[in-house]
Design an enzyme around this catalytic site. Structure first.
Site, PDB file in Angstrom:
ATOM      1  N   GLY A 282      -1.557   1.006   9.333  1.00 48.42           N
ATOM      2  CA  GLY A 282      -2.121   1.511   8.091  1.00 48.42           C
ATOM      3  C   GLY A 282      -3.600   1.858   8.211  1.00 48.42           C
ATOM      4  O   GLY A 282      -4.030   2.929   7.775  1.00 48.42           O
TER       5      GLY A 282
ATOM      6  N   GLU B 191      -5.895  13.509  -2.971  1.00 50.40           N
ATOM      7  CA  GLU B 191      -5.545  14.208  -1.729  1.00 50.40           C
ATOM      8  C   GLU B 191      -5.622  13.240  -0.539  1.00 50.40           C
ATOM      9  O   GLU B 191      -4.750  13.224   0.330  1.00 50.40           O
ATOM     10  CB  GLU B 191      -6.528  15.391  -1.543  1.00 50.40           C
ATOM     11  CG  GLU B 191      -6.470  16.104  -0.209  1.00 50.40           C
ATOM     12  CD  GLU B 191      -5.196  16.939  -0.067  1.00 50.40           C
ATOM     13  OE1 GLU B 191      -4.426  17.000  -1.034  1.00 50.40           O
ATOM     14  OE2 GLU B 191      -4.981  17.491   1.037  1.00 50.40           O
TER      15      GLU B 191
ATOM     16  N   LYS C 247       0.815  -1.227   0.000  1.00 55.42           N
ATOM     17  CA  LYS C 247       0.000   0.000   0.000  1.00 55.42           C
ATOM     18  C   LYS C 247       0.849   1.278   0.000  1.00 55.42           C
ATOM     19  O   LYS C 247       0.410   2.313  -0.476  1.00 55.42           O
ATOM     20  CB  LYS C 247      -0.947   0.015   1.197  1.00 55.42           C
ATOM     21  CG  LYS C 247      -2.121  -0.940   1.043  1.00 55.42           C
ATOM     22  CD  LYS C 247      -3.060  -0.801   2.229  1.00 55.42           C
ATOM     23  CE  LYS C 247      -4.357  -1.544   2.001  1.00 55.42           C
ATOM     24  NZ  LYS C 247      -5.334  -1.298   3.067  1.00 55.42           N
TER      25      LYS C 247
ATOM     26  N   ASP D  40     -10.386   3.367   1.873  1.00 53.69           N
ATOM     27  CA  ASP D  40     -10.642   2.932   3.254  1.00 53.69           C
ATOM     28  C   ASP D  40     -11.279   4.061   4.072  1.00 53.69           C
ATOM     29  O   ASP D  40     -12.055   3.802   4.998  1.00 53.69           O
ATOM     30  CB  ASP D  40      -9.338   2.509   3.939  1.00 53.69           C
ATOM     31  CG  ASP D  40      -8.908   1.102   3.553  1.00 53.69           C
ATOM     32  OD1 ASP D  40      -9.758   0.333   3.057  1.00 53.69           O
ATOM     33  OD2 ASP D  40      -7.726   0.774   3.741  1.00 53.69           O
TER      34      ASP D  40
ATOM     35  N   ALA E   9      -1.904   2.067  15.550  1.00 50.56           N
ATOM     36  CA  ALA E   9      -1.346   3.201  14.801  1.00 50.56           C
ATOM     37  C   ALA E   9      -0.745   2.726  13.482  1.00 50.56           C
ATOM     38  O   ALA E   9       0.215   3.310  12.988  1.00 50.56           O
ATOM     39  CB  ALA E   9      -0.301   3.920  15.652  1.00 50.56           C
TER      40      ALA E   9
HETATM   41  P1  NAP Z   1      -1.063  -2.866  10.546  1.00 50.26           P
HETATM   42  O1  NAP Z   1      -0.647  -1.814   9.576  1.00 50.26           O
HETATM   43  O2  NAP Z   1      -0.191  -4.058  10.755  1.00 50.26           O
HETATM   44  O3  NAP Z   1      -1.264  -2.113  11.960  1.00 50.26           O
HETATM   45  C1  NAP Z   1      -1.706  -2.774  13.117  1.00 50.26           C
HETATM   46  C2  NAP Z   1      -1.566  -1.884  14.341  1.00 50.26           C
HETATM   47  O4  NAP Z   1      -1.971  -2.658  15.474  1.00 50.26           O
HETATM   48  C3  NAP Z   1      -0.128  -1.443  14.625  1.00 50.26           C
HETATM   49  O5  NAP Z   1      -0.149  -0.201  15.320  1.00 50.26           O
HETATM   50  C4  NAP Z   1       0.365  -2.556  15.525  1.00 50.26           C
HETATM   51  O6  NAP Z   1       1.452  -2.196  16.352  1.00 50.26           O
HETATM   52  C5  NAP Z   1      -0.853  -2.797  16.384  1.00 50.26           C
HETATM   53  N1  NAP Z   1      -0.842  -4.126  16.963  1.00 50.26           N
HETATM   54  C6  NAP Z   1      -0.618  -5.292  16.321  1.00 50.26           C
HETATM   55  N2  NAP Z   1      -0.680  -6.326  17.201  1.00 50.26           N
HETATM   56  C7  NAP Z   1      -0.914  -5.769  18.415  1.00 50.26           C
HETATM   57  C8  NAP Z   1      -1.056  -6.320  19.715  1.00 50.26           C
HETATM   58  N3  NAP Z   1      -0.962  -7.637  19.947  1.00 50.26           N
HETATM   59  N4  NAP Z   1      -1.296  -5.483  20.737  1.00 50.26           N
HETATM   60  C9  NAP Z   1      -1.382  -4.137  20.499  1.00 50.26           C
HETATM   61  N5  NAP Z   1      -1.244  -3.564  19.290  1.00 50.26           N
HETATM   62  C10 NAP Z   1      -1.013  -4.377  18.261  1.00 50.26           C
HETATM   63  O7  NAP Z   1      -2.493  -3.444  10.187  1.00 50.26           O
HETATM   64  P2  NAP Z   1      -3.696  -2.642   9.492  1.00 50.26           P
HETATM   65  O8  NAP Z   1      -3.616  -2.785   8.016  1.00 50.26           O
HETATM   66  O9  NAP Z   1      -3.733  -1.291  10.098  1.00 50.26           O
HETATM   67  O10 NAP Z   1      -4.981  -3.519   9.949  1.00 50.26           O
HETATM   68  C11 NAP Z   1      -5.452  -3.500  11.287  1.00 50.26           C
HETATM   69  C12 NAP Z   1      -6.749  -4.280  11.378  1.00 50.26           C
HETATM   70  O11 NAP Z   1      -7.765  -3.627  10.645  1.00 50.26           O
HETATM   71  C13 NAP Z   1      -6.651  -5.692  10.776  1.00 50.26           C
HETATM   72  O12 NAP Z   1      -7.381  -6.578  11.599  1.00 50.26           O
HETATM   73  C14 NAP Z   1      -7.309  -5.558   9.427  1.00 50.26           C
HETATM   74  O13 NAP Z   1      -7.894  -6.764   8.975  1.00 50.26           O
HETATM   75  C15 NAP Z   1      -8.389  -4.528   9.752  1.00 50.26           C
HETATM   76  N6  NAP Z   1      -8.817  -3.795   8.558  1.00 50.26           N
HETATM   77  C16 NAP Z   1     -10.131  -3.907   8.201  1.00 50.26           C
HETATM   78  C17 NAP Z   1     -10.587  -3.220   7.098  1.00 50.26           C
HETATM   79  C18 NAP Z   1     -12.028  -3.328   6.695  1.00 50.26           C
HETATM   80  O14 NAP Z   1     -12.363  -2.979   5.543  1.00 50.26           O
HETATM   81  N7  NAP Z   1     -12.908  -3.751   7.566  1.00 50.26           N
HETATM   82  C19 NAP Z   1      -9.708  -2.408   6.343  1.00 50.26           C
HETATM   83  C20 NAP Z   1      -8.384  -2.320   6.751  1.00 50.26           C
HETATM   84  C21 NAP Z   1      -7.941  -3.023   7.869  1.00 50.26           C
HETATM   85  P3  NAP Z   1       2.955  -2.526  15.878  1.00 50.26           P
HETATM   86  O15 NAP Z   1       3.219  -1.601  14.721  1.00 50.26           O
HETATM   87  O16 NAP Z   1       3.759  -2.241  17.086  1.00 50.26           O
HETATM   88  O17 NAP Z   1       2.976  -3.972  15.461  1.00 50.26           O
END
Ligand code: NAP
Length: 273
Positions: free
Chosen positions: A134, A85, A73, A109, A132
């Site tokens: 994506g 933007e 991404k 998103d 914090a």
């Molecule tokens: P990401 O970029 O990997 O970010 C995850 C965040 O959660 C990071 O800040 C990470 O910290 C933190 N984290 C991970 N494991 C943790 C734990 N055990 N305890 C505390 N914090 C933790 O992932 P993402 O793309 O943002 O996705 C996050 C979630 O949103 C996923 O479950 C994804 O499936 C969901 N999502 C859903 C949609 C939808 O359309 N419904 C769209 C996008 C994402 P670190 O950086 O320190 O690891």
């Protein structure tokens, strides 16, 4: 026509890795079929070293468009001609579409996240965002006009740079301190993967047994539904939203960029997902 008989101008790709379990091909192909469109959406597993080649082929074959997912991404940005933007400020792209001969990167998103919140006054909310990464970036950009925002992250420096990069003032707290913000927040968003596949028995936050004020709990996770986070929130008296509407809506917005059509009502995420 490509050698496999497909019309490139009607081909849509999902570029990421892994992509085998993605629901996106099902949703987009169901929408195309329901609308009588001839476009075909397929997922291609793309390791990082192949990303530039895939984007170059997308250009030379003049494919209709693409979605971009983990882990590309951000990496895809230098390979594009222009960003919307929203994609520029969020710093991540999930949709590629053509504007004339210009290949544009967008991020749907943000709109997808806001879709189930259309009847709440965002500006009046006090928001606690867990995570914090994506998705949190899209959430915080979507909620940038709220009256107060806290981000709880296990790496506070990641949360601080997220806020600074977007020029948004907010408070960074630890996941432990986030427990105290529950009594003040009116919208609590889980943007961590905690509670999703492999961690179904966990929640990123321990809810009190009851909450005294109106609070909305929103989990971006769409499987399982409800998550432990949402179950506890509901038991405490909060309203809840799972990630399924966001998932459908961000896909529908991408489809609109390519075809001019949103998903018809009958196209939805199967209940077993
Ligand atoms: P990401 O970029 O990997 O970010 C995850 C965040 O959660 C990071 O800040 C990470 O910290 C933190 N984290 C991970 N494991 C943790 C734990 N055990 N305890 C505390 N914090 C933790 O992932 P993402 O793309 O943002 O996705 C996050 C979630 O949103 C996923 O479950 C994804 O499936 C969901 N999502 C859903 C949609 C939808 O359309 N419904 C769209 C996008 C994402 P670190 O950086 O320190 O690891």
């Amino acid at each position: 026509m490509q050698s496999d008989g497909r019309d490139p101008g009607q081909t849509l790709l999902l570029i990421g890795s892994p992509v085998a379990h993605s629901i996106s091909p099902y949703l987009h192909n169901a929408a195309a079929s329901a609308l009588g469109l001839s476009c075909v959406y397929r997922a291609i597993d793309t390791p990082p070293e192949q990303l530039a080649t895939v984007i170059s082929e997308l250009r030379s074959d003049r494919l209709l468009g693409a979605n971009v997912t983990i882990p590309h991404k951000e990496a895809v940005i230098p390979l594009l001609d222009e960003l919307t933007e929203t994609a520029r400020v969020v710093g991540a792209v999930n949709t590629l579409f053509w504007k004339g001969d210009v290949l544009v990167g967008d991020n749907t998103d943000v709109e997808g996240f806001l879709a189930p919140l259309s009847n709440i006054d965002i500006a009046r909310q006090k928001v606690l965002v867990l995570g914090a990464g994506g998705a949190a970036r899209a959430v915080i950009y979507a909620l940038r006009k709220t009256s107060a925002i806290w981000i709880a992250a296990r790496r506070p420096e990641q949360a601080r740079s997220l806020l600074e990069g977007m020029g948004i003032s907010g408070e960074v707290v630890s996941l432990d301190e986030a427990q105290d913000s529950v009594r003040d927040a009116t919208l609590i968003v889980n943007a961590t993967p905690v509670g999703g596949p492999g961690t179904e028995d966990r929640s990123p936050l321990d809810w009190p047994s009851s909450v005294e004020h109106n609070v909305l709990a929103y989990d971006l996770i769409y499987k399982p539904s409800p998550t432990r986070f949402l179950r506890q929130a509901s038991e405490a008296g909060a309203q809840t939203i799972d990630g399924r509407i966001m998932l459908r809506e961000q896909a529908s917005m991408s489809f609109q960029r390519w075809t001019g059509h949103r998903f018809p009502a009958e196209v939805d995420i199967p209940s077993e997902q």
